[in-house]
Scaffold this motif. Structure first.
Motif, short mmCIF file in Angstrom:
data_model
loop_
_atom_site.label_atom_id
_atom_site.label_comp_id
_atom_site.label_asym_id
_atom_site.label_seq_id
_atom_site.Cartn_x
_atom_site.Cartn_y
_atom_site.Cartn_z
N LEU A 98 0.86 -1.18 0.00
CA LEU A 98 0.00 0.00 0.00
C LEU A 98 0.89 1.23 0.00
O LEU A 98 1.77 1.35 0.86
N ALA A 115 3.04 -0.06 8.40
CA ALA A 115 2.78 -1.35 7.78
C ALA A 115 2.05 -1.16 6.46
O ALA A 115 0.88 -0.78 6.43
N PHE A 117 2.64 -3.62 3.91
CA PHE A 117 2.81 -4.87 3.17
C PHE A 117 1.56 -5.74 3.24
O PHE A 117 0.97 -5.93 4.30
N VAL A 118 1.15 -6.27 2.08
CA VAL A 118 -0.02 -7.15 2.02
C VAL A 118 0.47 -8.51 1.50
O VAL A 118 1.05 -8.62 0.42
N ASP A 119 0.23 -9.54 2.31
CA ASP A 119 0.79 -10.87 2.03
C ASP A 119 0.11 -11.57 0.86
O ASP A 119 -1.09 -11.38 0.63
N PHE A 122 -3.68 -12.95 1.15
CA PHE A 122 -4.55 -12.10 1.98
C PHE A 122 -5.85 -11.79 1.27
O PHE A 122 -5.89 -11.55 0.07
N HIS A 125 -10.71 -6.19 3.53
CA HIS A 125 -10.46 -4.75 3.40
C HIS A 125 -9.05 -4.48 3.92
O HIS A 125 -8.59 -5.20 4.82
N ILE A 126 -8.40 -3.48 3.40
CA ILE A 126 -7.09 -3.11 3.94
C ILE A 126 -7.30 -2.01 4.97
O ILE A 126 -8.05 -1.04 4.72
N THR A 127 -6.71 -2.19 6.14
CA THR A 127 -6.82 -1.18 7.20
C THR A 127 -5.81 -0.07 6.96
O THR A 127 -4.64 -0.33 6.70
N GLU A 129 -3.79 3.30 8.23
CA GLU A 129 -3.30 3.96 9.45
C GLU A 129 -3.17 5.44 9.10
O GLU A 129 -2.15 5.87 8.57
N TYR A 162 -0.89 -16.40 3.24
CA TYR A 162 -1.63 -15.82 4.35
C TYR A 162 -3.01 -16.48 4.39
O TYR A 162 -3.64 -16.66 3.35
N SER A 169 -2.23 -15.40 10.78
CA SER A 169 -3.14 -14.74 9.81
C SER A 169 -4.30 -14.05 10.53
O SER A 169 -5.46 -14.30 10.25
N ARG A 170 -3.93 -13.15 11.45
CA ARG A 170 -4.93 -12.54 12.33
C ARG A 170 -5.90 -11.63 11.61
O ARG A 170 -6.95 -11.29 12.11
N TYR A 171 -5.52 -11.21 10.40
CA TYR A 171 -6.36 -10.22 9.73
C TYR A 171 -7.02 -10.77 8.47
O TYR A 171 -7.58 -10.01 7.69
N GLN A 174 -10.63 -9.69 7.21
CA GLN A 174 -11.06 -8.56 8.04
C GLN A 174 -12.01 -7.67 7.25
O GLN A 174 -11.90 -7.49 6.04
#
Ligand SMILES: Nc1ccn([C@H]2C[C@H](O)[C@@H](COP(=O)(O)OP(=O)(O)OP(=O)(O)O)O2)c(=O)n1
Length: 195
Positions: A98, A115, A117-119, A122, A125-127, A129, A162, A169-171, A174
């Motif tokens: 991103l 952060a 980086f998108v694995d 994955f 939605h991308i969070t 910041e 991911y 793979s907590r997200y 999401q």
């Protein structure tokens, strides 16, 4: 290898890469623009004295949605979570980064603080910041172009993408701006023992 507009279009057409909802106007020479959704998470600083990455602080953030057509106002020095309007699905032989947008960067708006980086593998939605390093408030309009995704081809497909059982793979999957899910890979005792 960074994917060109031609490669991105081919990956989308093959259904391997997913950007939903997709609009061809989002395509850039070697990236895809992503838009801002209407949900934000603001930090509940009246609830906690500090942020503890090793704890699950469930109400550390609160979900906020601007009313009607109103923007979200991001004040100087403020940090909130947002999310992309698009659900992004990355195949196991690509990874993404991103990146910000220059026009917004010139106004002092940061779309990710560390952060980006998108694995491979994955999906979700991308969070975002979001932070304002300018000295005036910035209005954030739902639907505005907020950043861009660059896609890279891996030297070989990830063996454990991911979302597979091997990693946390907590997200994965999401939806909306997703707060940090606590770090279970260290304990407070371990950090005290560290040299
Ligand atoms: N600005 C960003 C950056 C990443 N991600 C998503 C896509 C990534 O594939 C996923 C995990 O990112 P990291 O590997 O950087 O995060 P962690 O290592 O903290 O989480 P995990 O343990 O799940 O890998 O989060 C996101 O939504 N928004």
């Amino acid at each position: 290898m960074l994917l060109s507009d031609r490669d991105i279009t081919a990956a989308l057409a093959e259904g391997r890469l997913g950007i939903d909802p997709y609009d061809q106007a989002l395509l850039q020479p070697s990236s895809i623009d992503v838009r801002l959704d209407r949900y934000f998470r603001v930090f509940n600083n009246a609830r906690y004295t500090h942020i503890d990455p090793a704890a699950q602080q469930d109400d550390l953030t609160a979900l906020v949605e601007p009313q009607g057509d109103e923007p979200f106002v991001l004040h100087p020095g403020e940090f909130v979570l947002g999310s992309t309007l698009e659900v992004v699905r990355i195949p196991d032989d690509l990874a993404a980064r991103l990146e910000g947008k220059s026009s917004l960067g010139r106004l002092g708006l940061l779309t990710h603080s560390t952060a980006g980086f998108v694995d491979p593998g994955f999906s979700g939605h991308i969070t975002l910041e979001l932070s304002n390093v300018a000295n005036l408030p910035i209005t954030l309009w739902p639907g505005m172009k907020i950043g861009q995704l660059c896609l890279f081809r891996l030297t070989s497909p990830a063996e454990n993408p991911y979302g597979s059982a091997v990693y946390g793979s907590r997200y994965q999957d999401q939806r909306g701006p997703t707060p940090s899910r606590s770090f279970r890979n260290f304990t407070r005792a371990e950090t005290r023992r560290a040299p």
